[in-house]
Design a protein around this motif. Sequence first.
Motif, PDB file in Angstrom:
ATOM      1  N   VAL A 120     -14.147  10.003   0.515  1.00 29.58           N
ATOM      2  CA  VAL A 120     -13.265  11.128   0.826  1.00 29.58           C
ATOM      3  C   VAL A 120     -11.817  10.780   0.480  1.00 29.58           C
ATOM      4  CG1 VAL A 120     -12.358  12.575   2.677  1.00 29.58           C
ATOM      5  CG2 VAL A 120     -14.793  12.032   2.607  1.00 29.58           C
ATOM      6  N   ASN A 121     -11.384   9.572   0.839  1.00 30.45           N
ATOM      7  CA  ASN A 121     -10.026   9.152   0.512  1.00 30.45           C
ATOM      8  C   ASN A 121      -9.803   9.092  -0.995  1.00 30.45           C
ATOM      9  OD1 ASN A 121      -9.028   8.914   3.118  1.00 30.45           O
ATOM     10  ND2 ASN A 121      -9.671   6.786   3.337  1.00 30.45           N
ATOM     11  N   GLN A 122     -10.815   8.635  -1.725  1.00 29.34           N
ATOM     12  CA  GLN A 122     -10.691   8.585  -3.181  1.00 29.34           C
ATOM     13  C   GLN A 122     -10.577   9.989  -3.759  1.00 29.34           C
ATOM     14  OE1 GLN A 122     -10.405   5.762  -5.239  1.00 29.34           O
ATOM     15  NE2 GLN A 122      -9.816   7.411  -6.632  1.00 29.34           N
ATOM     16  N   ALA A 123     -11.322  10.931  -3.178  1.00 29.58           N
ATOM     17  CA  ALA A 123     -11.233  12.320  -3.633  1.00 29.58           C
ATOM     18  C   ALA A 123      -9.839  12.881  -3.376  1.00 29.58           C
ATOM     19  CB  ALA A 123     -12.289  13.168  -2.924  1.00 29.58           C
ATOM     20  N   PHE A 124      -9.279  12.580  -2.198  1.00 26.10           N
ATOM     21  CA  PHE A 124      -7.917  13.013  -1.895  1.00 26.10           C
ATOM     22  C   PHE A 124      -6.928  12.428  -2.906  1.00 26.10           C
ATOM     23  CE2 PHE A 124      -9.076  13.995   2.662  1.00 26.10           C
ATOM     24  CZ  PHE A 124      -8.701  15.326   2.594  1.00 26.10           C
ATOM     25  N   GLN A 125      -7.077  11.151  -3.203  1.00 22.69           N
ATOM     26  CA  GLN A 125      -6.168  10.501  -4.143  1.00 22.69           C
ATOM     27  C   GLN A 125      -6.253  11.131  -5.528  1.00 22.69           C
ATOM     28  OE1 GLN A 125      -7.027   6.309  -4.048  1.00 22.69           O
ATOM     29  NE2 GLN A 125      -5.768   5.943  -2.245  1.00 22.69           N
ATOM     30  N   ASP A 126      -7.465  11.441  -5.964  1.00 21.15           N
ATOM     31  CA  ASP A 126      -7.644  12.064  -7.280  1.00 21.15           C
ATOM     32  C   ASP A 126      -6.961  13.431  -7.337  1.00 21.15           C
ATOM     33  OD1 ASP A 126      -9.085   9.873  -8.057  1.00 21.15           O
ATOM     34  OD2 ASP A 126     -11.054  10.800  -7.758  1.00 21.15           O
ATOM     35  N   VAL A 127      -7.131  14.218  -6.271  1.00 23.51           N
ATOM     36  CA  VAL A 127      -6.515  15.548  -6.234  1.00 23.51           C
ATOM     37  C   VAL A 127      -4.993  15.436  -6.197  1.00 23.51           C
ATOM     38  CG1 VAL A 127      -6.235  17.630  -4.831  1.00 23.51           C
ATOM     39  CG2 VAL A 127      -8.505  16.658  -5.177  1.00 23.51           C
ATOM     40  N   MET A 128      -4.483  14.543  -5.356  1.00 24.43           N
ATOM     41  CA  MET A 128      -3.035  14.374  -5.233  1.00 24.43           C
ATOM     42  C   MET A 128      -2.422  13.893  -6.543  1.00 24.43           C
ATOM     43  SD  MET A 128      -3.271  12.647  -1.463  1.00 24.43           S
ATOM     44  CE  MET A 128      -1.611  12.018  -1.392  1.00 24.43           C
ATOM     45  N   LYS A 135       5.371  14.337  -2.168  1.00 30.05           N
ATOM     46  CA  LYS A 135       5.580  14.307  -0.720  1.00 30.05           C
ATOM     47  C   LYS A 135       4.416  15.025  -0.042  1.00 30.05           C
ATOM     48  CE  LYS A 135       9.713  16.173  -0.524  1.00 30.05           C
ATOM     49  NZ  LYS A 135      11.026  16.594   0.049  1.00 30.05           N
ATOM     50  N   VAL A 136       3.839  14.367   0.967  1.00 29.84           N
ATOM     51  CA  VAL A 136       2.647  14.900   1.624  1.00 29.84           C
ATOM     52  C   VAL A 136       2.793  14.762   3.136  1.00 29.84           C
ATOM     53  CG1 VAL A 136       0.135  14.790   1.803  1.00 29.84           C
ATOM     54  CG2 VAL A 136       1.254  14.143  -0.339  1.00 29.84           C
ATOM     55  N   PRO A 156      -1.430   4.677  -1.660  1.00 27.04           N
ATOM     56  CA  PRO A 156      -1.239   6.012  -2.240  1.00 27.04           C
ATOM     57  C   PRO A 156      -1.484   5.997  -3.741  1.00 27.04           C
ATOM     58  CG  PRO A 156       0.876   4.988  -1.780  1.00 27.04           C
ATOM     59  CD  PRO A 156      -0.167   4.089  -1.187  1.00 27.04           C
ATOM     60  N   PRO A 157      -1.839   7.147  -4.310  1.00 22.36           N
ATOM     61  CA  PRO A 157      -2.104   7.200  -5.749  1.00 22.36           C
ATOM     62  C   PRO A 157      -0.864   6.971  -6.601  1.00 22.36           C
ATOM     63  CG  PRO A 157      -2.159   9.401  -4.790  1.00 22.36           C
ATOM     64  CD  PRO A 157      -2.083   8.440  -3.652  1.00 22.36           C
ATOM     65  N   LYS A 158       0.328   7.166  -5.992  1.00 24.75           N
ATOM     66  CA  LYS A 158       1.573   6.928  -6.718  1.00 24.75           C
ATOM     67  C   LYS A 158       2.459   5.986  -5.912  1.00 24.75           C
ATOM     68  CE  LYS A 158       1.594  11.243  -9.296  1.00 24.75           C
ATOM     69  NZ  LYS A 158       2.369  12.435  -9.684  1.00 24.75           N
ATOM     70  N   GLU A 159       3.270   5.227  -6.612  1.00 25.54           N
ATOM     71  CA  GLU A 159       4.024   4.154  -5.975  1.00 25.54           C
ATOM     72  C   GLU A 159       5.050   4.670  -4.972  1.00 25.54           C
ATOM     73  OE1 GLU A 159       6.807   0.312  -7.289  1.00 25.54           O
ATOM     74  OE2 GLU A 159       5.818   1.579  -8.795  1.00 25.54           O
ATOM     75  N   ASN A 187       3.013  20.201   0.657  1.00 27.42           N
ATOM     76  CA  ASN A 187       1.632  19.745   0.509  1.00 27.42           C
ATOM     77  C   ASN A 187       1.179  19.149   1.838  1.00 27.42           C
ATOM     78  OD1 ASN A 187       1.743  20.236  -2.410  1.00 27.42           O
ATOM     79  ND2 ASN A 187       3.061  18.432  -2.452  1.00 27.42           N
ATOM     80  N   VAL A 188       0.134  19.714   2.409  1.00 26.15           N
ATOM     81  CA  VAL A 188      -0.298  19.319   3.746  1.00 26.15           C
ATOM     82  C   VAL A 188      -1.793  19.021   3.747  1.00 26.15           C
ATOM     83  CG1 VAL A 188      -0.385  19.963   6.183  1.00 26.15           C
ATOM     84  CG2 VAL A 188       1.470  20.826   4.738  1.00 26.15           C
TER      85      VAL A 188
END
Length: 261
Positions: A120-128, A135-136, A156-159, A187-188
């Motif tokens: 699930v976390n990987q899916a969130f990272q891919d979408v983000m 900013k989330v 996070p997917p970005k630094e 983005n929430v």
Amino acid sequence: MNVLCSGAMFTEDQREGPTEVAFKYAIYRINKDVHLLPNTTLLYDVQYVPRDDSFHTSKRACEQIQYGVQAVFGPSDSQLATHIQSICDALDIPHLESRLDLEPEFKEFSINLYPSHDAVNQAFQDVMNFLNWTKVAIIYEEDIGLIKLQDLVKTPPKEHMEFLLRQGSPATYRELLKEIKNREIYNVIVDTKAENMNHFLRGVSTLALMYRSLTHHFLRGVSTLALMYRSITHHFLRGVSTLALMSGGMTHTSGHQTHTS
């Protein structure tokens, strides 16, 4: 004709709920498909257990095993499921479950149908990453929600991605959304109980009415979220209604049995 019996355990608050309906419907469909398990009829034994009583839950599981079940489904409560999984593992009985399990170790006789929090976390990272979020805001209702999403925050997917973490409830959603809006975060990610999602959406709608100067992006996000929620709710309710109608005759169908005590 071979006869196999599968046990199922549901907490009292799940009695005749969607999970139980889905379980009974699965048995019904298997029995209707003569090619899936030829010359075999499945029975089921359903037990209802209190959510906070692991002793009596384990006792019910032992009674089911004495009754002759070849597999056990549930319960969904993490504390109860751990005890049932241990019993099934000791007796080499297949155990099926659908719950969040944060323990990564392999369980030989247990199959969990619930998506792992890593996936699930990987899916969130891919979408983000795909949507280029910078900013989330993350709103979680229970402590377990933060545990599920902690890897997302740590890696996070970005630094330079910014996160705002807040614990909320239906009573505080409105104030949290005001804070998120004031910080210009659009983005929430929300981790809340399904029955409280309408309170969150109501808070979003109220905020949109109070602040007519909300940006286009925020309003578009509100509209998208509302449409997604309506669509999910519509299909879910329609599916539950269909299953409920079909399950009405299940207990009268040959090869089905409900046993409660």
